[in-house]
Design a protein around this motif. Structure first.
Motif, PDB file in Angstrom:
ATOM      1  N   GLY A 190       0.818  -1.211   0.000  1.00  0.00           N
ATOM      2  CA  GLY A 190       0.000   0.000   0.000  1.00  0.00           C
ATOM      3  C   GLY A 190       0.847   1.255   0.000  1.00  0.00           C
ATOM      4  N   ILE A 191       1.863   1.285   0.868  1.00  0.00           N
ATOM      5  CA  ILE A 191       2.759   2.442   0.934  1.00  0.00           C
ATOM      6  C   ILE A 191       3.505   2.616  -0.387  1.00  0.00           C
ATOM      7  CG2 ILE A 191       4.860   3.325   2.031  1.00  0.00           C
ATOM      8  CD1 ILE A 191       3.824   2.049   4.649  1.00  0.00           C
ATOM      9  N   THR A 192       4.009   1.519  -0.926  1.00  0.00           N
ATOM     10  CA  THR A 192       4.793   1.582  -2.158  1.00  0.00           C
ATOM     11  C   THR A 192       3.937   2.021  -3.346  1.00  0.00           C
ATOM     12  OG1 THR A 192       6.255  -0.149  -1.322  1.00  0.00           O
ATOM     13  CG2 THR A 192       6.296   0.260  -3.682  1.00  0.00           C
ATOM     14  N   LEU A 193       2.778   1.429  -3.507  1.00  0.00           N
ATOM     15  CA  LEU A 193       1.924   1.795  -4.640  1.00  0.00           C
ATOM     16  C   LEU A 193       1.423   3.225  -4.526  1.00  0.00           C
ATOM     17  CD1 LEU A 193      -0.089  -1.501  -5.174  1.00  0.00           C
ATOM     18  CD2 LEU A 193       1.714  -0.555  -6.615  1.00  0.00           C
ATOM     19  N   ALA A 194       1.063   3.647  -3.323  1.00  0.00           N
ATOM     20  CA  ALA A 194       0.637   5.038  -3.142  1.00  0.00           C
ATOM     21  C   ALA A 194       1.786   5.996  -3.451  1.00  0.00           C
ATOM     22  CB  ALA A 194       0.140   5.251  -1.713  1.00  0.00           C
ATOM     23  N   GLY A 195       3.001   5.624  -3.037  1.00  0.00           N
ATOM     24  CA  GLY A 195       4.166   6.462  -3.326  1.00  0.00           C
ATOM     25  C   GLY A 195       4.451   6.558  -4.813  1.00  0.00           C
ATOM     26  N   PHE A 196       4.386   5.429  -5.517  1.00  0.00           N
ATOM     27  CA  PHE A 196       4.604   5.452  -6.966  1.00  0.00           C
ATOM     28  C   PHE A 196       3.524   6.260  -7.669  1.00  0.00           C
ATOM     29  CE2 PHE A 196       7.775   2.193  -6.447  1.00  0.00           C
ATOM     30  CZ  PHE A 196       8.577   2.321  -7.559  1.00  0.00           C
ATOM     31  N   TYR A 197       2.286   6.107  -7.231  1.00  0.00           N
ATOM     32  CA  TYR A 197       1.189   6.861  -7.832  1.00  0.00           C
ATOM     33  C   TYR A 197       1.385   8.359  -7.619  1.00  0.00           C
ATOM     34  CZ  TYR A 197      -3.575   8.366  -8.852  1.00  0.00           C
ATOM     35  OH  TYR A 197      -4.658   9.000  -9.369  1.00  0.00           O
ATOM     36  N   TRP A 198       1.786   8.744  -6.422  1.00  0.00           N
ATOM     37  CA  TRP A 198       1.995  10.158  -6.100  1.00  0.00           C
ATOM     38  C   TRP A 198       3.175  10.729  -6.880  1.00  0.00           C
ATOM     39  CZ3 TRP A 198       6.015  12.475  -3.096  1.00  0.00           C
ATOM     40  CH2 TRP A 198       5.799  13.821  -2.833  1.00  0.00           C
ATOM     41  N   VAL A 199       4.275   9.980  -6.924  1.00  0.00           N
ATOM     42  CA  VAL A 199       5.467  10.460  -7.636  1.00  0.00           C
ATOM     43  C   VAL A 199       5.202  10.558  -9.130  1.00  0.00           C
ATOM     44  CG1 VAL A 199       7.821   9.834  -8.326  1.00  0.00           C
ATOM     45  CG2 VAL A 199       7.163   9.701  -5.947  1.00  0.00           C
ATOM     46  N   GLY A 200       4.563   9.544  -9.695  1.00  0.00           N
ATOM     47  CA  GLY A 200       4.330   9.517 -11.135  1.00  0.00           C
ATOM     48  C   GLY A 200       3.472  10.665 -11.613  1.00  0.00           C
TER      49      GLY A 200
END
Length: 112
Positions: free
Chosen positions: A51-61
């Motif tokens: 969850g943390i990783t996917l949310a981070g990738f979504y936010w960064v992208g």
């Protein structure tokens, strides 16, 4: 110069996400060794880390694949860093292994 700086931040955040993901995996494995509910630990940890990783990738992208590439590169580099710091034979990255070379233990004398 601004373009390089614009790619530095996704790389850095990807590295931090990788440290959280793989460091959390290491911590989970250490906790599960002595836990009677190892499956619950692994499941909960996987959901939280993903969850943390996917949310981070979504936010960064932010909808731009050009920012996802350095983020992914930082994530992979963090995996290599964590694997290096926690290589077999070390209890933690804070203190070096206290094992002394000598006679092999009973488990390591035979092959399966």
């Amino acid at each position: 110069m601004n373009e390089m700086l614009a790619l530095f931040w996704p790389w850095l955040i990807g590295g931090l996400l990788g440290v959280v993901f793989y460091g959390g995996l290491w911590w989970t494995v250490k906790q599960c060794v002595s836990s009677p509910r190892a499956g619950l630990w692994f499941s909960g940890s996987l959901l939280l880390r993903m969850g943390i990783t996917l949310a981070g990738f979504y936010w960064v992208g932010g909808g731009q694949w050009q920012r996802l590439l350095p983020c992914l590169l930082g994530f992979i580099m963090a995996r290599l860093l964590v694997a290096f710091l926690l290589r077999p034979g070390q209890e933690s990255w804070a203190k070096p292994s206290e094992k002394k070379p000598g006679k092999p233990t009973q488990e390591s004398r035979h092959a399966p």
